[in-house]
Design a protein around this motif. Sequence first.
Motif, PDB file in Angstrom:
ATOM      1  N   GLU A 451       0.798  -1.150   0.136  1.00  0.00           N
ATOM      2  CA  GLU A 451      -0.122   0.011  -0.107  1.00  0.00           C
ATOM      3  C   GLU A 451       0.868   1.208   0.160  1.00  0.00           C
ATOM      4  O   GLU A 451       0.484   2.182  -0.941  1.00  0.00           O
ATOM      5  CB  GLU A 451      -0.923  -0.041   1.168  1.00  0.00           C
ATOM      6  N   LEU A 452       1.988   1.091   0.927  1.00  0.00           N
ATOM      7  CA  LEU A 452       2.676   2.348   0.882  1.00  0.00           C
ATOM      8  C   LEU A 452       3.415   2.578  -0.276  1.00  0.00           C
ATOM      9  O   LEU A 452       3.835   3.641  -0.866  1.00  0.00           O
ATOM     10  CB  LEU A 452       3.709   2.407   2.258  1.00  0.00           C
ATOM     11  N   ALA A 453       3.930   1.769  -0.999  1.00  0.00           N
ATOM     12  CA  ALA A 453       4.628   1.553  -2.288  1.00  0.00           C
ATOM     13  C   ALA A 453       3.707   2.106  -3.133  1.00  0.00           C
ATOM     14  O   ALA A 453       4.305   3.143  -3.850  1.00  0.00           O
ATOM     15  CB  ALA A 453       5.139   0.132  -2.465  1.00  0.00           C
ATOM     16  N   ALA A 454       2.627   1.653  -3.162  1.00  0.00           N
ATOM     17  CA  ALA A 454       1.710   2.508  -4.341  1.00  0.00           C
ATOM     18  C   ALA A 454       1.507   3.904  -3.943  1.00  0.00           C
ATOM     19  O   ALA A 454       1.270   4.741  -5.141  1.00  0.00           O
ATOM     20  CB  ALA A 454       0.475   1.753  -4.280  1.00  0.00           C
ATOM     21  N   THR A 462      16.291  -1.544   8.584  1.00  0.00           N
ATOM     22  CA  THR A 462      17.682  -1.650   8.971  1.00  0.00           C
ATOM     23  C   THR A 462      17.821  -2.077  10.409  1.00  0.00           C
ATOM     24  O   THR A 462      16.613  -2.237  10.955  1.00  0.00           O
ATOM     25  CB  THR A 462      18.407  -0.196   8.841  1.00  0.00           C
ATOM     26  N   PRO A 463      18.954  -2.644  10.763  1.00  0.00           N
ATOM     27  CA  PRO A 463      18.970  -3.049  12.209  1.00  0.00           C
ATOM     28  C   PRO A 463      18.387  -1.912  13.145  1.00  0.00           C
ATOM     29  O   PRO A 463      18.133  -2.429  14.233  1.00  0.00           O
ATOM     30  CB  PRO A 463      20.589  -3.327  12.446  1.00  0.00           C
ATOM     31  N   GLN A 464      18.546  -0.751  12.726  1.00  0.00           N
ATOM     32  CA  GLN A 464      18.132   0.292  13.680  1.00  0.00           C
ATOM     33  C   GLN A 464      16.614   0.325  13.600  1.00  0.00           C
ATOM     34  O   GLN A 464      16.058   1.438  14.331  1.00  0.00           O
ATOM     35  CB  GLN A 464      18.874   1.626  13.602  1.00  0.00           C
ATOM     36  N   GLY A 465      15.811  -0.205  12.656  1.00  0.00           N
ATOM     37  CA  GLY A 465      14.541   0.014  12.774  1.00  0.00           C
ATOM     38  C   GLY A 465      14.237   0.291  11.296  1.00  0.00           C
ATOM     39  O   GLY A 465      15.049   0.441  10.193  1.00  0.00           O
ATOM     40  N   THR A 466      12.991   0.625  10.973  1.00  0.00           N
ATOM     41  CA  THR A 466      12.469   0.938   9.749  1.00  0.00           C
ATOM     42  C   THR A 466      12.488   2.547   9.516  1.00  0.00           C
ATOM     43  O   THR A 466      11.909   3.443  10.214  1.00  0.00           O
ATOM     44  CB  THR A 466      10.956   0.531   9.378  1.00  0.00           C
ATOM     45  N   ARG A 467      13.094   2.987   8.327  1.00  0.00           N
ATOM     46  CA  ARG A 467      12.774   4.127   7.839  1.00  0.00           C
ATOM     47  C   ARG A 467      12.295   4.247   6.547  1.00  0.00           C
ATOM     48  O   ARG A 467      12.255   3.410   5.838  1.00  0.00           O
ATOM     49  CB  ARG A 467      14.361   4.924   7.807  1.00  0.00           C
ATOM     50  N   TRP A 468      11.721   5.411   6.244  1.00  0.00           N
ATOM     51  CA  TRP A 468      11.106   5.660   4.919  1.00  0.00           C
ATOM     52  C   TRP A 468      11.390   6.995   4.125  1.00  0.00           C
ATOM     53  O   TRP A 468      11.924   7.842   4.817  1.00  0.00           O
ATOM     54  CB  TRP A 468       9.467   5.623   5.224  1.00  0.00           C
ATOM     55  N   LYS A 469      11.005   7.013   3.001  1.00  0.00           N
ATOM     56  CA  LYS A 469      11.109   8.310   2.038  1.00  0.00           C
ATOM     57  C   LYS A 469      10.389   8.210   1.000  1.00  0.00           C
ATOM     58  O   LYS A 469       9.805   6.948   0.564  1.00  0.00           O
ATOM     59  CB  LYS A 469      12.580   8.245   1.742  1.00  0.00           C
ATOM     60  N   ARG A 470       9.968   9.179   0.410  1.00  0.00           N
ATOM     61  CA  ARG A 470       9.385   9.298  -0.848  1.00  0.00           C
ATOM     62  C   ARG A 470      10.118   9.159  -1.921  1.00  0.00           C
ATOM     63  O   ARG A 470      11.336   9.594  -2.191  1.00  0.00           O
ATOM     64  CB  ARG A 470       8.665  10.881  -0.777  1.00  0.00           C
ATOM     65  N   LYS A 471       9.489   8.295  -2.761  1.00  0.00           N
ATOM     66  CA  LYS A 471      10.646   7.932  -4.277  1.00  0.00           C
ATOM     67  C   LYS A 471      10.322   9.124  -5.253  1.00  0.00           C
ATOM     68  O   LYS A 471       9.391   9.784  -5.207  1.00  0.00           O
ATOM     69  CB  LYS A 471       9.997   6.861  -4.524  1.00  0.00           C
TER      70      LYS A 471
END
Length: 471
Positions: A451-454, A462-471
């Motif tokens: 859903e987020l990818a869409a 990552t080992p430190q957790g999940t991070r996100w960014k806009r493509k």
Amino acid sequence: MTTELVLFNTLGRKLEPFRSQVPGEARIYTCGPTVYNEVHIGNLRTFAFQDLLRRSLRHLGYRVVQAMNLTDVDDKTIQGAHQAGVSLAEYTEPFIRTFLRDLETLHVERVEHFPKATEHIPPMIRLIETLVAKGYAYVSDGSVFFSIAKDPDYGRLSGFDLDQARRGERVAADEYGKEDVRDFVLWKAVKPGEPAWDSPWGSGRPGWHVECSAMSMEILGETFDLHCGGVDLIFPHHENEIAQSESATGKPFVRTWLHSEHLLVDGQKMSKSLGNQYTLPDLLARGLSARALRYLFLSVHYRQKLNFTFESLDGAAGALRRVDEMRFRLLHAEEKGAPDPHLAEAADRLRRDFAAGLADDLNVAVALAAVFAFVKEVNVAIEEGRIGQGDKPRVVDTLADVDRVLGVLDAMAWDTGAGEDDSAEIERLIKERNDARQRRDFAASDRIRGELAARGIALEDTPQGTRWKRK
RNA sequence: GGCGACGUAGCCAAGUGGUAAGGCGAGGGUCUGCAAAACCCUUAUUCAGCGGUUCGAAUCCGCUCGUCGCCUCCA
């Protein structure tokens, strides 16, 4: 920073230490566009180079005063206006506007002065009067010509032997009246239906070359530091500017001449017939980024032909991605413990190597290599958990310093900023997904990821957790 | 015809006498539930070709081949 700047002076064809006339101040004139059509990426390459020059000078400690002319009266603008059935000003205004817009899109700084030829006719007339009075120019049928034979230095910039080069050349229809085919026009007598100004020789308009001489000296003084343009301007335009200006004032006109090489597309000169003449809006319409284009312009030395291809533009975008990723990772890194001495050293090294690269005739490739060496050091430090108290701002500030010259590293500055802020909801979905992963409900977690990818949101676990960014 | 520039890995590109920067791409590894992304590592015995100078040349010289530009408006 006291790094000494060395520049390649076309006048003399050699590298020289740059010395400004007034210590600490660089006065620059750059030949701007003739506003009869949209500028293409070849033109923009030259303007990007001039932007690099002014930013580099500032970085190396100079105050910069720069003028860029807008040629809004010449054969092409007159013809264009005539065909469009509008006044000269109505015809040129949209091209001036889109030109300035393109510069802005490429993050080319506004220079201090943008003189328009039509607004500076009186100083042009005064310059021509001086040349006539001193015997360097002669009047013929209401036009005024500069007499090459009176200027023994003529050809110094281009190195052409005019005796050989232009004998037997056909004389343009409106330039009959020359005593010598090599002479060039300073003032053109009016023709029916053309815009014209009053002058001591009757109604008419200035020749192209005299525009730049008059306006540059009016704004920057009779002798100034730097004059730039594309290589095609060396002859005859800049050669003629020197002849006019120095004959009139008896003083050196410009101390250092800089010329940027042309841009090629797929190895060939851009031309309408080949269909390879791109404008910035053309590239943007293809979804390509102005930021990548600026990087591409910067990455090739200004005296080197730049072969534009879509592949090379992709490469530029990839290089920027590497920098962006480092900043992104740094943003998410945790500062702990004492500052890392390696990072401080790396930052110093970047500043030093970057300035040294610029000072060497604006060798941006070397300056960029220093940036990437720094990127790698920071990446390793992040990987090894060596980011200490104060290291994050140190890295960010160092990059910001070099980016005051490059104007391309800070993705935020290029962000269109469109779209509402939905980050809270994204964070919520990420938490939901990670809860699902905890219960090993991968069907649910993958659904949320999809859903987020869409929505254009990319997740990085990552080992430190999940991070996100806009493509 | 006159003048000039250039030819470095799949691509872009530094280096101009001391033994090949950097970026993209590619291959491998790490990480991961799987991925993706990212990071790390590797990636030109060789600089268009042939001669010459030199202890030593991608770098200097000569020739050859190729590409491009200016000489006319042109960034």
